[in-house]
Design a protein around this motif. Structure first.
Motif, PDB file in Angstrom:
ATOM      1  N   TRP A 171      15.913  64.387  23.860  1.00  0.00           N
ATOM      2  CA  TRP A 171      16.814  63.939  22.794  1.00  0.00           C
ATOM      3  C   TRP A 171      18.191  63.601  23.360  1.00  0.00           C
ATOM      4  N   GLY A 172      18.717  64.477  24.204  1.00  0.00           N
ATOM      5  CA  GLY A 172      20.048  64.244  24.735  1.00  0.00           C
ATOM      6  C   GLY A 172      20.150  62.972  25.554  1.00  0.00           C
ATOM      7  N   LEU A 173      19.191  62.749  26.442  1.00  0.00           N
ATOM      8  CA  LEU A 173      19.237  61.563  27.302  1.00  0.00           C
ATOM      9  C   LEU A 173      18.989  60.283  26.516  1.00  0.00           C
ATOM     10  N   ILE A 174      18.096  60.337  25.543  1.00  0.00           N
ATOM     11  CA  ILE A 174      17.835  59.150  24.717  1.00  0.00           C
ATOM     12  C   ILE A 174      19.078  58.780  23.907  1.00  0.00           C
ATOM     13  N   LEU A 175      19.721  59.774  23.320  1.00  0.00           N
ATOM     14  CA  LEU A 175      20.929  59.497  22.542  1.00  0.00           C
ATOM     15  C   LEU A 175      22.081  59.037  23.430  1.00  0.00           C
ATOM     16  N   LEU A 176      22.161  59.584  24.650  1.00  0.00           N
ATOM     17  CA  LEU A 176      23.191  59.108  25.584  1.00  0.00           C
ATOM     18  C   LEU A 176      22.945  57.651  25.970  1.00  0.00           C
ATOM     19  N   ALA A 177      21.688  57.302  26.169  1.00  0.00           N
ATOM     20  CA  ALA A 177      21.355  55.904  26.486  1.00  0.00           C
ATOM     21  C   ALA A 177      21.744  54.981  25.334  1.00  0.00           C
ATOM     22  N   LYS A 178      21.506  55.452  24.123  1.00  0.00           N
ATOM     23  CA  LYS A 178      21.893  54.670  22.940  1.00  0.00           C
ATOM     24  C   LYS A 178      23.411  54.483  22.907  1.00  0.00           C
ATOM     25  N   CYS A 179      24.157  55.552  23.183  1.00  0.00           N
ATOM     26  CA  CYS A 179      25.615  55.460  23.208  1.00  0.00           C
ATOM     27  C   CYS A 179      26.102  54.511  24.314  1.00  0.00           C
ATOM     28  N   ALA A 180      25.397  54.526  25.449  1.00  0.00           N
ATOM     29  CA  ALA A 180      25.777  53.661  26.566  1.00  0.00           C
ATOM     30  C   ALA A 180      25.648  52.191  26.202  1.00  0.00           C
ATOM     31  N   ILE A 181      24.779  51.898  25.250  1.00  0.00           N
ATOM     32  CA  ILE A 181      24.640  50.521  24.776  1.00  0.00           C
ATOM     33  C   ILE A 181      25.676  50.204  23.704  1.00  0.00           C
ATOM     34  N   LEU A 182      25.870  51.134  22.765  1.00  0.00           N
ATOM     35  CA  LEU A 182      26.683  50.840  21.586  1.00  0.00           C
ATOM     36  C   LEU A 182      28.183  50.838  21.855  1.00  0.00           C
ATOM     37  N   PHE A 183      28.684  51.775  22.660  1.00  0.00           N
ATOM     38  CA  PHE A 183      30.138  51.862  22.821  1.00  0.00           C
ATOM     39  C   PHE A 183      30.730  50.620  23.501  1.00  0.00           C
ATOM     40  N   PRO A 184      30.104  50.088  24.559  1.00  0.00           N
ATOM     41  CA  PRO A 184      30.647  48.827  25.091  1.00  0.00           C
ATOM     42  C   PRO A 184      30.589  47.682  24.067  1.00  0.00           C
ATOM     43  N   LEU A 185      29.504  47.626  23.287  1.00  0.00           N
ATOM     44  CA  LEU A 185      29.393  46.568  22.276  1.00  0.00           C
ATOM     45  C   LEU A 185      30.445  46.731  21.180  1.00  0.00           C
ATOM     46  N   TYR A 186      30.819  47.966  20.920  1.00  0.00           N
ATOM     47  CA  TYR A 186      31.848  48.221  19.913  1.00  0.00           C
ATOM     48  C   TYR A 186      33.141  47.481  20.285  1.00  0.00           C
ATOM     49  N   TRP A 187      33.419  47.397  21.585  1.00  0.00           N
ATOM     50  CA  TRP A 187      34.637  46.723  22.034  1.00  0.00           C
ATOM     51  C   TRP A 187      34.435  45.229  22.234  1.00  0.00           C
ATOM     52  N   TRP A 188      33.241  44.819  22.637  1.00  0.00           N
ATOM     53  CA  TRP A 188      33.039  43.430  23.051  1.00  0.00           C
ATOM     54  C   TRP A 188      32.463  42.539  21.956  1.00  0.00           C
ATOM     55  N   ALA A 189      31.546  43.054  21.156  1.00  0.00           N
ATOM     56  CA  ALA A 189      30.841  42.211  20.190  1.00  0.00           C
ATOM     57  C   ALA A 189      31.629  42.097  18.889  1.00  0.00           C
ATOM     58  N   ASP A 190      31.350  41.034  18.125  1.00  0.00           N
ATOM     59  CA  ASP A 190      31.967  40.958  16.803  1.00  0.00           C
ATOM     60  C   ASP A 190      31.213  41.874  15.842  1.00  0.00           C
ATOM     61  N   THR A 191      31.771  42.030  14.649  1.00  0.00           N
ATOM     62  CA  THR A 191      31.235  43.019  13.706  1.00  0.00           C
ATOM     63  C   THR A 191      29.790  42.734  13.328  1.00  0.00           C
ATOM     64  N   THR A 192      29.479  41.481  13.075  1.00  0.00           N
ATOM     65  CA  THR A 192      28.122  41.123  12.658  1.00  0.00           C
ATOM     66  C   THR A 192      27.115  41.390  13.763  1.00  0.00           C
ATOM     67  N   GLN A 193      27.417  40.930  14.965  1.00  0.00           N
ATOM     68  CA  GLN A 193      26.511  41.166  16.092  1.00  0.00           C
ATOM     69  C   GLN A 193      26.325  42.659  16.346  1.00  0.00           C
ATOM     70  N   PHE A 194      27.426  43.380  16.351  1.00  0.00           N
ATOM     71  CA  PHE A 194      27.369  44.808  16.609  1.00  0.00           C
ATOM     72  C   PHE A 194      26.551  45.525  15.538  1.00  0.00           C
ATOM     73  N   GLY A 195      26.763  45.148  14.290  1.00  0.00           N
ATOM     74  CA  GLY A 195      26.051  45.783  13.192  1.00  0.00           C
ATOM     75  C   GLY A 195      24.546  45.617  13.292  1.00  0.00           C
ATOM     76  N   TRP A 196      24.104  44.422  13.633  1.00  0.00           N
ATOM     77  CA  TRP A 196      22.658  44.176  13.724  1.00  0.00           C
ATOM     78  C   TRP A 196      22.046  44.890  14.932  1.00  0.00           C
ATOM     79  N   VAL A 197      22.787  44.957  16.043  1.00  0.00           N
ATOM     80  CA  VAL A 197      22.289  45.712  17.197  1.00  0.00           C
ATOM     81  C   VAL A 197      22.163  47.188  16.841  1.00  0.00           C
TER      82      VAL A 197
END
Length: 247
Positions: A171-197
């Motif tokens: 659980w911990g590693l899977i959730l960390l992997a998810k965070c590793a994807i989402l946090f960079p997108l939070y800064w780089w992607a626009d709201t719509t793209q980020f929301g769908w990802v």
């Protein structure tokens, strides 16, 4: 050391019969289904965010998107109340959505609707890993009461403790992997793209973690029903008391 704390040979017993293995797996599946909310729990997790990003994609209206997401989460709670079902999963969804709405309204940035959930995911990932390292895996604390074993797995059932530790790491590693994807997108992607990802990453990691938990626990020794043991001990004590009175 009480009878409930004494080590047992649960971790070293031979494998049971095929029927016993099948029963154990069925019990594990039922417990996981109950603990993590099943299909309805997944719907309650996804629906508010899905509605938010859908409305925002169409009209870019933060207020309408936020109100709609909060409204649908409240409706899901009402449905559970009407059906007299457990509301813990729906209520957790309401709190998560409410925090997201508050963040987004305060900053005026629709992307901040997702920030509380992301921070919660990161905190949960760290909790799984830290508790696994500490020898008190979080998944065991969650599932112990569901299996009616409470904390007996810590001292009496080393095979299950090992399974819970592996599951917590998963659980911990899977959730960390998810965070590793989402946090960079939070800064780089626009709201719509980020929301769908983010919506796309809601269910698959969760299902993977649940499946791995099932795999680990299905191979582990059966849980020790401490409630049944306590009831048996209480019954035996009453019988001894009755015998003393008759003597």
């Amino acid at each position: 050391m009480t009878s409930l704390d004494k080590p047992t040979d649960h971790g070293t017993t031979d494998q049971g019969s095929p029927d016993q293995d099948a029963d154990s797996r069925a019990v594990t599946e039922a417990a996981l289904f109950e603990a993590f909310g099943g299909v309805r729990g997944m719907v309650e997790t996804v629906a508010p965010g899905l509605l938010f990003v859908t409305i925002f994609t169409i009209n870019k209206d933060l207020h309408m998107s936020a109100i709609a997401a909060l409204a649908v989460s409240l409706v899901l709670v009402v449905v559970r109340l009407v059906m007299k079902d457990t509301v813990k999963h729906a209520f957790s969804g309401v709190f998560g959505v409410a925090f997201g709405v508050v963040f987004a309204m305060m900053t005026g940035n629709a992307k901040d609707f997702y920030l509380p959930g992301m921070l919660y995911t990161l905190g949960l990932a760290l909790a799984y890993i830290i508790t696994a390292i500490a020898g008190v895996p979080l998944i065991g604390l969650i599932l112990g009461p569901v299996f009616k074993e409470n904390l007996s797995w810590r001292t009496r059932n080393p095979g299950r403790k090992s399974a819970y530790t592996k599951a917590s790491w998963a659980w911990g590693l899977i959730l960390l992997a998810k965070c590793a994807i989402l946090f960079p997108l939070y800064w780089w992607a626009d709201t719509t793209q980020f929301g769908w990802v983010l919506i796309a990453l809601k269910i698959p990691p969760f299902l993977l973690a649940v499946w791995l938990t099932w795999v680990f626990l299905a191979k582990a020794p059966a849980p020790i029903d401490v409630f049944a043991e306590m009831e048996a001990a209480e019954k035996a004590e009453k019988e001894r008391e009755a015998e003393r009175r008759q003597a």
